[in-house]
Design an enzyme around this catalytic site. Structure first.
Site, PDB file in Angstrom:
ATOM      1  N   LYS A  33     -52.408 -34.475   4.594  1.00 42.99           N
ATOM      2  CA  LYS A  33     -50.891 -34.076   4.317  1.00 42.99           C
ATOM      3  C   LYS A  33     -50.232 -35.043   3.522  1.00 42.99           C
ATOM      4  O   LYS A  33     -49.751 -35.069   2.526  1.00 42.99           O
ATOM      5  CB  LYS A  33     -50.340 -33.537   5.481  1.00 42.99           C
ATOM      6  CG  LYS A  33     -48.628 -33.291   5.097  1.00 42.99           C
ATOM      7  CD  LYS A  33     -47.775 -32.905   6.290  1.00 42.99           C
ATOM      8  CE  LYS A  33     -46.306 -33.099   5.911  1.00 42.99           C
ATOM      9  NZ  LYS A  33     -45.289 -33.264   6.924  1.00 42.99           N
ATOM     10  N   LYS A  87     -42.841 -44.049   3.130  1.00 47.33           N
ATOM     11  CA  LYS A  87     -43.660 -43.579   4.005  1.00 47.33           C
ATOM     12  C   LYS A  87     -44.859 -43.106   3.225  1.00 47.33           C
ATOM     13  O   LYS A  87     -46.052 -43.443   3.922  1.00 47.33           O
ATOM     14  CB  LYS A  87     -43.142 -42.127   4.664  1.00 47.33           C
ATOM     15  CG  LYS A  87     -43.870 -41.166   5.369  1.00 47.33           C
ATOM     16  CD  LYS A  87     -44.300 -41.613   6.705  1.00 47.33           C
ATOM     17  CE  LYS A  87     -45.308 -40.767   7.589  1.00 47.33           C
ATOM     18  NZ  LYS A  87     -45.732 -41.356   8.661  1.00 47.33           N
ATOM     19  N   THR A 102     -41.977 -35.875   7.569  1.00 51.82           N
ATOM     20  CA  THR A 102     -42.630 -36.322   6.418  1.00 51.82           C
ATOM     21  C   THR A 102     -42.597 -35.153   5.311  1.00 51.82           C
ATOM     22  O   THR A 102     -43.351 -34.163   5.690  1.00 51.82           O
ATOM     23  CB  THR A 102     -43.982 -36.948   6.813  1.00 51.82           C
ATOM     24  OG1 THR A 102     -43.996 -37.631   7.893  1.00 51.82           O
ATOM     25  CG2 THR A 102     -44.729 -37.293   5.575  1.00 51.82           C
TER      26      THR A 102
END
Ligand code: NAD
Length: 296
Positions: A243, A168, A93
């Site tokens: 994050k 995402k 990611t």
């Protein structure tokens, strides 16, 4: 079955690579950590001496690394050693700009590439049930799909370079915001004298429904498998949620998108993590909300 190189054999990468081995792929792997390399070797992965060594002769190369800077550093090295026609896939990611820069490194050497971040966590990685969100050409997607199917149950082509990372960050921004809203509702309900189960029974079948309630309910009881029944052990750690929320805000700032709910969720998780709760499941933020720690 083609040969796969797998770089980054941590909490996610190792179980993903082991599923490739189970599916019959020859897997060469590399990680900077000696412990990760040892576990990989014990699982039947051919451990290489370096990232560059691992990609020699591989049809598909997969990276699963902490952040964009790690991915770009590794891709800068491996594009020189990858065989002609190889497909490079990054499943970490990372920020959309780094993902696009990684595609650029591959394209400059005539290599195909995909950004293919995952949803499903370490449980999904072990069970081979991850969702892959893919960005790249139709050709790259078609050639990467068989390897991804050994590690996931849903493989979605989202669009061109960076589209997987875009999907995402958008998904996880929704997740962060709905989890905070769900926690707030359970805290409010309790103060109004409403039973947790009663609120769950209504919300799980009403317009306030979301995954945060039905699959991951932040109070003990209604969903037996949710981390709330297990002392808020992750699951999905609050630090990882933060994050992803920070990536969503970076992406939003880059294109001038207005995301006040995403920003609010990011601020709350920043405070939660700063309180020392980064290793706790992200649904554990309910304790801080109910204690009024975020007042003001
Ligand atoms: P991790 O820290 O467990 O694993 C990362 C691995 O990369 C480590 O073993 C580290 O030694 C290795 N590494 C770092 N730099 C390297 C380099 N230059 N060469 C080789 N190896 C290197 O992290 P993780 O939980 O496996 O997460 C990996 C990625 O997946 C992250 O981008 C994370 O955001 C994403 N992700 C994690 C989860 C989760 O639940 N853990 C879920 C979805 C996505």
């Amino acid at each position: 079955m083609g040969t796969v190189a797998f770089i980054g054999l941590g909490n996610m990468g190792l179980p993903m690579a082991l599923n490739l081995v189970r599916a019959g792929h020859g897997v060469a792997g590399f990680d900077l950590s000696p412990a990760a390399r040892q576990a990989a070797g014990e699982g039947g992965i051919c451990v290489a001496a370096s990232a560059v060594e691992s990609v020699r002769g591989a049809d598909v190369v997969i990276t699963m690394l902490p952040a964009g800077r790690h991915v770009l550093a590794v891709w800068e090295e491996i594009v020189e050693a990858a065989q002609p026609g190889a497909l490079l896939i990054d499943s970490s990611t990372i920020d959309v700009d780094s993902a696009r820069a990684a595609h650029g490194l591959a394209a400059a050497k005539g290599l195909h590439s995909l950004d293919a971040p995952v949803s499903g966590g370490t449980g999904g990685a072990s069970a081979g049930t991850l969702t892959f969100m893919c960005g790249g050409s139709a050709e790259a997607y078609a050639s990467g799909k068989p390897a991804l199917e050994a590690m996931g149950k849903r493989i979605v082509h989202c669009g061109g370079a960076g589209a997987g990372q875009a999907a995402k960050v958008c998904n996880n921004m929704i997740l962060g915001a709905t989890m905070v809203a769900t926690c707030e509702a359970f805290v409010l309900a309790e103060k109004l004298g409403l039973d947790h189960q009663a609120l769950f029974d209504v919300v799980s079948t009403s317009s306030g429904q979301s995954w945060s309630t039905t699959s991951y309910c932040p109070v003990p009881g209604p969903v037996p498998t949710s981390p709330a029944n297990n002392g808020y052990k992750p699951g999905f750690a609050a630090a990882l949620m933060l994050k992803d929320l920070l990536l969503s805000q970076e992406a939003a700032a880059g294109v001038g998108a207005v995301t006040p709910m995403g920003a609010a969720a990011t601020g709350l998780y920043q405070r939660f993590v700063a309180e020392g709760s980064g290793e706790m499941d992200f649904s554990g933020i309910i304790a801080f909300l109910s204690e009024g720690a975020f007042e003001g």
